[in-house]
Design an enzyme around this catalytic site. Structure first.
Site, PDB file in Angstrom:
ATOM      1  N   SER A 120       0.799  -1.139   0.099  1.00 42.60           N
ATOM      2  CA  SER A 120       0.074   0.046  -0.120  1.00 42.60           C
ATOM      3  C   SER A 120       0.801   1.320   0.027  1.00 42.60           C
ATOM      4  CB  SER A 120      -0.889  -0.006   1.286  1.00 42.60           C
ATOM      5  OG  SER A 120      -1.610  -1.010   1.250  1.00 42.60           O
ATOM      6  N   HIS A 141      -2.403  -3.549  -6.584  1.00 41.23           N
ATOM      7  CA  HIS A 141      -2.897  -3.212  -5.352  1.00 41.23           C
ATOM      8  C   HIS A 141      -4.349  -3.484  -5.155  1.00 41.23           C
ATOM      9  CE1 HIS A 141      -3.664   0.111  -2.111  1.00 41.23           C
ATOM     10  NE2 HIS A 141      -3.256  -0.853  -1.423  1.00 41.23           N
ATOM     11  N   GLU A 153      -5.611  -1.385  -8.342  1.00 38.18           N
ATOM     12  CA  GLU A 153      -4.735  -0.460  -8.829  1.00 38.18           C
ATOM     13  C   GLU A 153      -3.418  -1.094  -9.338  1.00 38.18           C
ATOM     14  OE1 GLU A 153      -4.918   3.822  -6.300  1.00 38.18           O
ATOM     15  OE2 GLU A 153      -4.154   2.239  -5.290  1.00 38.18           O
ATOM     16  N   ASN A 192      -5.170   5.983  -1.870  1.00 35.33           N
ATOM     17  CA  ASN A 192      -4.494   6.539  -0.768  1.00 35.33           C
ATOM     18  C   ASN A 192      -4.072   7.881  -0.767  1.00 35.33           C
ATOM     19  OD1 ASN A 192      -5.320   4.319   0.845  1.00 35.33           O
ATOM     20  ND2 ASN A 192      -3.413   3.014   0.397  1.00 35.33           N
TER      21      ASN A 192
HETATM   22  N1  LIG Z   1      -4.846  -4.488   5.225  1.00 33.43           N
HETATM   23  C1  LIG Z   1      -5.276  -3.700   4.252  1.00 33.43           C
HETATM   24  O1  LIG Z   1      -6.171  -3.254   4.286  1.00 33.43           O
HETATM   25  C2  LIG Z   1      -4.513  -3.616   2.963  1.00 33.43           C
HETATM   26  C3  LIG Z   1      -5.188  -3.120   1.655  1.00 33.43           C
HETATM   27  C4  LIG Z   1      -4.206  -3.243   0.507  1.00 33.43           C
HETATM   28  C5  LIG Z   1      -2.833  -3.727   0.643  1.00 33.43           C
HETATM   29  N2  LIG Z   1      -2.507  -4.150   1.872  1.00 33.43           N
HETATM   30  C6  LIG Z   1      -0.855  -4.615   1.835  1.00 33.43           C
HETATM   31  O2  LIG Z   1      -1.056  -5.921   1.663  1.00 33.43           O
HETATM   32  C7  LIG Z   1       0.348  -6.423   2.199  1.00 33.43           C
HETATM   33  C8  LIG Z   1      -0.364  -7.646   3.353  1.00 33.43           C
HETATM   34  O3  LIG Z   1      -1.099  -6.936   4.391  1.00 33.43           O
HETATM   35  P1  LIG Z   1      -2.121  -7.679   5.209  1.00 33.43           P
HETATM   36  O4  LIG Z   1      -3.065  -6.707   5.851  1.00 33.43           O
HETATM   37  O5  LIG Z   1      -2.685  -8.975   4.749  1.00 33.43           O
HETATM   38  O6  LIG Z   1      -1.283  -8.098   6.474  1.00 33.43           O
HETATM   39  P2  LIG Z   1      -1.083  -9.272   7.339  1.00 33.43           P
HETATM   40  O7  LIG Z   1      -0.317  -8.971   8.450  1.00 33.43           O
HETATM   41  O8  LIG Z   1      -2.442  -9.491   7.599  1.00 33.43           O
HETATM   42  O9  LIG Z   1      -0.447 -10.380   6.579  1.00 33.43           O
HETATM   43  C9  LIG Z   1       1.106 -10.516   6.233  1.00 33.43           C
HETATM   44  C10 LIG Z   1       1.299 -12.157   6.179  1.00 33.43           C
HETATM   45  O10 LIG Z   1       2.689 -12.063   5.525  1.00 33.43           O
HETATM   46  C11 LIG Z   1       3.287 -13.177   6.164  1.00 33.43           C
HETATM   47  N3  LIG Z   1       4.613 -13.201   6.000  1.00 33.43           N
HETATM   48  C12 LIG Z   1       5.619 -12.342   6.250  1.00 33.43           C
HETATM   49  N4  LIG Z   1       6.962 -12.470   6.046  1.00 33.43           N
HETATM   50  C13 LIG Z   1       6.745 -13.537   5.007  1.00 33.43           C
HETATM   51  C14 LIG Z   1       7.338 -14.100   4.082  1.00 33.43           C
HETATM   52  N5  LIG Z   1       8.905 -13.863   4.041  1.00 33.43           N
HETATM   53  N6  LIG Z   1       6.822 -15.066   3.158  1.00 33.43           N
HETATM   54  C15 LIG Z   1       5.644 -15.425   3.135  1.00 33.43           C
HETATM   55  N7  LIG Z   1       4.676 -14.759   4.126  1.00 33.43           N
HETATM   56  C16 LIG Z   1       5.290 -13.838   5.061  1.00 33.43           C
HETATM   57  C17 LIG Z   1       3.152 -13.005   7.724  1.00 33.43           C
HETATM   58  O11 LIG Z   1       3.121 -14.063   8.303  1.00 33.43           O
HETATM   59  C18 LIG Z   1       1.305 -12.646   7.547  1.00 33.43           C
HETATM   60  O12 LIG Z   1       0.641 -13.957   7.789  1.00 33.43           O
HETATM   61  C19 LIG Z   1       0.742  -5.357   2.834  1.00 33.43           C
HETATM   62  O13 LIG Z   1       1.758  -4.739   1.888  1.00 33.43           O
HETATM   63  C20 LIG Z   1      -0.122  -3.992   2.967  1.00 33.43           C
HETATM   64  O14 LIG Z   1       0.347  -2.949   2.756  1.00 33.43           O
HETATM   65  C21 LIG Z   1      -3.144  -4.120   2.912  1.00 33.43           C
END
Ligand SMILES: NC(=O)c1ccc[n+]([C@@H]2O[C@H](COP(=O)([O-])OP(=O)(O)OC[C@H]3O[C@@H](n4cnc5c(N)ncnc54)[C@H](O)[C@@H]3O)[C@@H](O)[C@H]2O)c1
Length: 287
Positions: A120, A141, A153, A192
């Site tokens: 993000s 995204h 996106e 964003n």
């Molecule tokens: N939460 C939101 O609303 C949102 C929306 C769009 C994009 N994002 C982006 O999506 C991504 C994930 O966010 P999230 O909210 O799902 O986070 P989250 O914390 O729910 O999940 C992240 C996962 O990644 C895993 N992880 C960490 N290192 C790893 C590796 N080396 N290999 C494989 N898995 C690994 C963790 O164990 C965890 O399960 C981020 O980059 C965030 O910016 C989040």
């Protein structure tokens, strides 16, 4: 190239949602996380989400079973070897993501495979440069929850091949049924970059005592037809996520509108992160 084999790195909130979208669209999907516990939790949330889809009449029981059968969970990056597309949705940590892209570059054998990040807030070019194929790297995204929110996106770095962007645009619209927009690799991309200053303005208004949070939300819902007010939306997005994305936009652009309000920082310090912790600006403990 028809994309039939995809991979998702991370089975958290976004990774599991993206994996579900891909599996429902008929792709064979490998999902990788770092521990058996993380995988189990990702699998459970996909199962629950698919079940909800069946209960709401959005998909049949057969389609649910077929989607589940197309999902394979692993802790081994080597299982991405034959993938045509891998979407990274791991924790929002630049070093972790760079290491993942460097490893994907060695593991994914097809040199024309596409490597994407769901970040993000981080520049796509930094992940592209961790690979030997920066032209095949872009941002894809999704929005939370990925199976429900139509928007994707497409984030185009200085080195992304335009043909890769076109291919992902067709894939996201024709195969996944999403609505796409394109953005350059700038902080906040499109959504964003607009949303965070808006949410911060609303929080500053409450912080200054100019209006109550309820009135700010009522104003935007009833005066501008927003489905929910900005304070409630910040709680939904996650106050830690709002803070983090705001900080990264502010650091790079110096835009004062993206500077996190002190109230937001203190609430995050206090662990009041919004809906996900049961309390943010509003109390969700009873829901
Ligand atoms: N939460 C939101 O609303 C949102 C929306 C769009 C994009 N994002 C982006 O999506 C991504 C994930 O966010 P999230 O909210 O799902 O986070 P989250 O914390 O729910 O999940 C992240 C996962 O990644 C895993 N992880 C960490 N290192 C790893 C590796 N080396 N290999 C494989 N898995 C690994 C963790 O164990 C965890 O399960 C981020 O980059 C965030 O910016 C989040």
């Amino acid at each position: 190239m028809a994309i039939e084999r995809a991979g998702v790195v991370g089975s958290g909130l976004m990774g599991s949602g993206i994996a579900e979208v891909l599996a429902r669209a008929g792709l064979d999907v490998v999902v990788r996380d770092i521990s058996e516990e993380a995988i189990a939790s990702g699998r459970t949330s996909i199962e629950k989400s698919l079940e909800k889809g069946v209960q709401r009449g959005k998909l049949s029981a057969e389609d649910r079973d077929a989607a589940l059968a197309r999902l394979h969970f692993t802790v081994d990056m080597a299982d991405f070897a034959d993938r045509q597309l891998v979407i990274e949705a791991a924790s929002e940590n630049e070093d972790v993501k760079k290491a993942i892209f460097a490893e994907l570059d060695t593991v994914v054998t097809a040199k024309d495979a596409i490597l994407a990040s769901n970040t993000s807030s981080m520049p796509i070019i930094r992940f592209a440069q961790a690979t030997g194929r920066p032209d095949r790297v872009l941002g894809i995204h999704f929005f939370n929850p990925a199976p429900v929110q139509p928007l994707v996106e497409l984030v185009v770095s200085e080195l992304t091949d335009p043909a890769v962007v076109d291919a992902m645009d067709s894939f996201a619209t024709d195969v996944l049924g999403k609505v796409t927009i394109r953005a350059s690799d700038r902080p906040g991309f499109v959504v964003n970059a607009l949303l965070i200053p808006f949410l911060f303005s609303a929080i500053r208004m409450v912080e200054a005592g100019h209006a109550t949070k309820e009135d700010v939300d009522l104003g935007m819902v009833n005066g501008c037809a927003h489905p929910m007010g900005p304070i409630a939306l910040a709680d939904r997005v996650g106050l830690d996520t709002c803070l983090f994305v705001g900080q990264s936009i502010y650091e790079e652009t110096g835009d004062p509108a993206a500077k996190p309000p002190v109230l937001l920082s203190r609430m995050v310090d206090a662990g009041l992160l919004g809906v996900k912790t049961g309390r943010g600006f509003y109390d969700y403990s009873a829901t």
